[in-house]
Write a protein that holds these residues in place. Structure first.
Motif, PDB file in Angstrom:
ATOM      1  N   GLY A 134       0.395  -1.353   0.241  1.00 41.13           N
ATOM      2  CA  GLY A 134      -0.323   0.017  -0.085  1.00 41.13           C
ATOM      3  C   GLY A 134       0.936   1.324  -0.136  1.00 41.13           C
ATOM      4  N   ARG A 135       2.586   1.094  -0.074  1.00 42.72           N
ATOM      5  CA  ARG A 135       2.921   2.375   0.068  1.00 42.72           C
ATOM      6  C   ARG A 135       2.938   3.495  -1.663  1.00 42.72           C
ATOM      7  NH1 ARG A 135       4.130   1.785   5.222  1.00 42.72           N
ATOM      8  NH2 ARG A 135       3.530   0.053   5.745  1.00 42.72           N
ATOM      9  N   ARG A 136       2.969   4.135  -0.877  1.00 44.46           N
ATOM     10  CA  ARG A 136       2.840   5.504  -3.085  1.00 44.46           C
ATOM     11  C   ARG A 136       3.592   6.377  -3.141  1.00 44.46           C
ATOM     12  NH1 ARG A 136       0.404   2.557  -6.522  1.00 44.46           N
ATOM     13  NH2 ARG A 136      -0.572   4.680  -6.885  1.00 44.46           N
ATOM     14  N   ARG A 137       4.229   6.696  -2.350  1.00 41.43           N
ATOM     15  CA  ARG A 137       5.613   7.993  -2.740  1.00 41.43           C
ATOM     16  C   ARG A 137       6.881   6.583  -1.118  1.00 41.43           C
ATOM     17  NH1 ARG A 137       6.915  12.645  -3.844  1.00 41.43           N
ATOM     18  NH2 ARG A 137       8.290  13.873  -1.838  1.00 41.43           N
ATOM     19  N   ILE A 138       7.457   6.521  -2.126  1.00 40.87           N
ATOM     20  CA  ILE A 138       8.804   5.784  -2.154  1.00 40.87           C
ATOM     21  C   ILE A 138      10.001   5.892  -2.420  1.00 40.87           C
ATOM     22  CG2 ILE A 138       9.723   3.470  -2.083  1.00 40.87           C
ATOM     23  CD1 ILE A 138       7.359   2.110  -3.395  1.00 40.87           C
ATOM     24  N   GLY A 139      10.538   6.052  -1.390  1.00 35.58           N
ATOM     25  CA  GLY A 139      12.754   6.432  -1.382  1.00 35.58           C
ATOM     26  C   GLY A 139      13.225   5.465  -1.909  1.00 35.58           C
ATOM     27  N   VAL A 140      13.892   5.424  -2.656  1.00 41.13           N
ATOM     28  CA  VAL A 140      15.264   5.467  -2.933  1.00 41.13           C
ATOM     29  C   VAL A 140      16.667   5.190  -2.404  1.00 41.13           C
ATOM     30  CG1 VAL A 140      16.289   3.762  -4.120  1.00 41.13           C
ATOM     31  CG2 VAL A 140      13.794   3.971  -4.550  1.00 41.13           C
ATOM     32  N   LEU A 193      16.837   9.271  -2.484  1.00 39.45           N
ATOM     33  CA  LEU A 193      18.418   9.694  -1.135  1.00 39.45           C
ATOM     34  C   LEU A 193      18.990   9.217  -1.618  1.00 39.45           C
ATOM     35  CD1 LEU A 193      15.238   8.446   0.246  1.00 39.45           C
ATOM     36  CD2 LEU A 193      14.704  11.322  -0.205  1.00 39.45           C
ATOM     37  N   PRO A 194      19.938  10.753  -1.992  1.00 36.38           N
ATOM     38  CA  PRO A 194      21.327  10.501  -1.679  1.00 36.38           C
ATOM     39  C   PRO A 194      21.306  10.214   0.126  1.00 36.38           C
ATOM     40  CG  PRO A 194      21.043  12.069  -3.617  1.00 36.38           C
ATOM     41  CD  PRO A 194      19.621  12.020  -2.881  1.00 36.38           C
ATOM     42  N   LEU A 195      22.562   9.057   0.128  1.00 34.78           N
ATOM     43  CA  LEU A 195      23.320   9.124   1.357  1.00 34.78           C
ATOM     44  C   LEU A 195      24.316   8.688   1.681  1.00 34.78           C
ATOM     45  CD1 LEU A 195      21.808   8.375   4.722  1.00 34.78           C
ATOM     46  CD2 LEU A 195      21.133   6.234   4.196  1.00 34.78           C
ATOM     47  N   ARG A 196      25.239   8.940   2.482  1.00 35.35           N
ATOM     48  CA  ARG A 196      26.647   8.699   2.763  1.00 35.35           C
ATOM     49  C   ARG A 196      26.709   7.675   3.721  1.00 35.35           C
ATOM     50  NH1 ARG A 196      27.244  13.890   3.427  1.00 35.35           N
ATOM     51  NH2 ARG A 196      27.754  13.767   4.914  1.00 35.35           N
TER      52      ARG A 196
END
Length: 344
Positions: free
Chosen positions: A193-199, A232-235
């Protein structure tokens, strides 16, 4: 003082380097027998007591066979060159390469890792070719070309094997469908049911060859369902994860594919510290199915990736060395499937 000869060169300390003739005299056998025993030749039957005498004599004298002479006798080296990964490949890939190297050693190959940071295409191929390996197994970090493969084969490489995101002409190619990893992870989040997904897109150098296709796969899955993907940039640092978690509600995300389990665990802890409940407010899924992910609370959902077995790849190297004119093998890897746990 006599000058050292080719048969008995001197060490820097002045002591003569032991030769196979020295081993033969001490063991009471011929030089041919020494060669057969120490090179693990199976075509000649030698009794176990004789083998043991030769090994003990070689150990007592500190003798080891000369790799160059051995290569001349065989017509090729027994060296398999592995360009050293210059990216943090993670536990899954590290275990695979450890198994692969052990399997090669059991098949009597010498595994040499080569630091290839900064080398490009034909430049890398020429550098590898200088060592005259019998086979090269490349992770795909250096984009080998058909010309590079030809350089390696002209230098004596009987097999060039690539593990990457695309096939390379003239190689045995194992193609890793990284896009499918992101696709199945996102499909799972959509099903919940998720609609706005971060990657998560790691900022560590060299990971783009994995993270780019995974992001593309996530986008394909979201687009087909009319959902939204937010890169989503992430170190790989607590500070970076905490900063992202601090603006999580502002981003309005209800699910995240965190690239792999390590980044997922890092981010999930920061989300929990920021008061964001998992999975109620945000579902989290990683990839690689690491044991540590099962020890967290909530247990981490993941994408399990089936890679080629190290032993299987080592056997392919051996077949390719023995049958250099056989048609190249091409296979798709990374059969990816979701393992759902409490985090999603």
């Amino acid at each position: 003082m006599s000058q050292p000869t080719e048969q008995s060169p001197e060490r820097p300390s002045g002591r003569a380097v032991p030769t196979s003739a020295d081993v033969a005299r001490l063991a009471g056998v011929s030089r041919a027998t020494v060669s057969y025993v120490l090179n693990n030749t199976s075509a000649v039957r030698i009794s176990e007591p004789t083998r043991q005498r030769v090994r003990e004599a070689a150990e007592e004298l500190g003798y080891v066979p000369h790799a160059a002479a051995r290569s001349l006798r065989a017509g090729h080296s027994r060296m398999v060159l592995l360009p050293t990964p210059h990216v943090p490949v993670g536990p899954l890939y590290s275990q695979f390469f450890n198994d692969f190297q052990w399997a090669l050693r059991r098949l009597d190959y010498t595994v040499v890792q080569y630091g290839s940071v900064g080398l490009q295409a034909e430049e890398a191929a020429r550098a590898w070719a200088e060592l005259r390996p019998v086979a090269v197994v490349s992770l795909g970090e250096v984009e080998l070309t058909g010309q590079g493969v030809e350089i390696l084969k002209r230098s004596g490489a009987r097999a060039v094997i690539t593990l990457g995101t695309q096939r390379v002409e003239g190689t045995h190619a194992f193609v890793m469908d990284q896009g499918r990893v992101g696709e199945v992870a996102t499909e799972h989040l959509l099903e919940t049911g998720r609609r706005r997904i971060g990657v998560i897109v790691p900022e560590e150098p060299g990971l783009a060859m994995f993270s780019g296709p995974r992001l593309d796969g996530a986008r394909r899955a979201a687009e087909a369902a009319g959902a939204t993907v937010v890169p989503l940039p992430l170190r790989y640092e607590e500070e970076s994860a905490d900063a992202l978690a601090a603006r999580w509600r502002e981003l309005g995300l209800d699910g995240v594919f965190a690239y792999n389990d390590e980044y997922a665990m890092l981010l999930m802890r920061s989300l929990q510290d920021a008061g964001i409940s998992v999975p109620e407010e945000t579902a989290v899924i990683g990839a690689d199915d690491l044991l540590l992910g099962r020890l967290l609370r909530p247990r981490l959902s993941t994408v399990r990736i089936d890679m080629v077995v190290g032993r299987e790849l080592a056997e392919l190297v051996d077949r390719a060395v023995r049958e250099p004119d056989a048609p190249p093998v091409s296979r798709d890897l990374l059969d990816s499937r979701v393992v759902r746990r409490e985090s999603s």
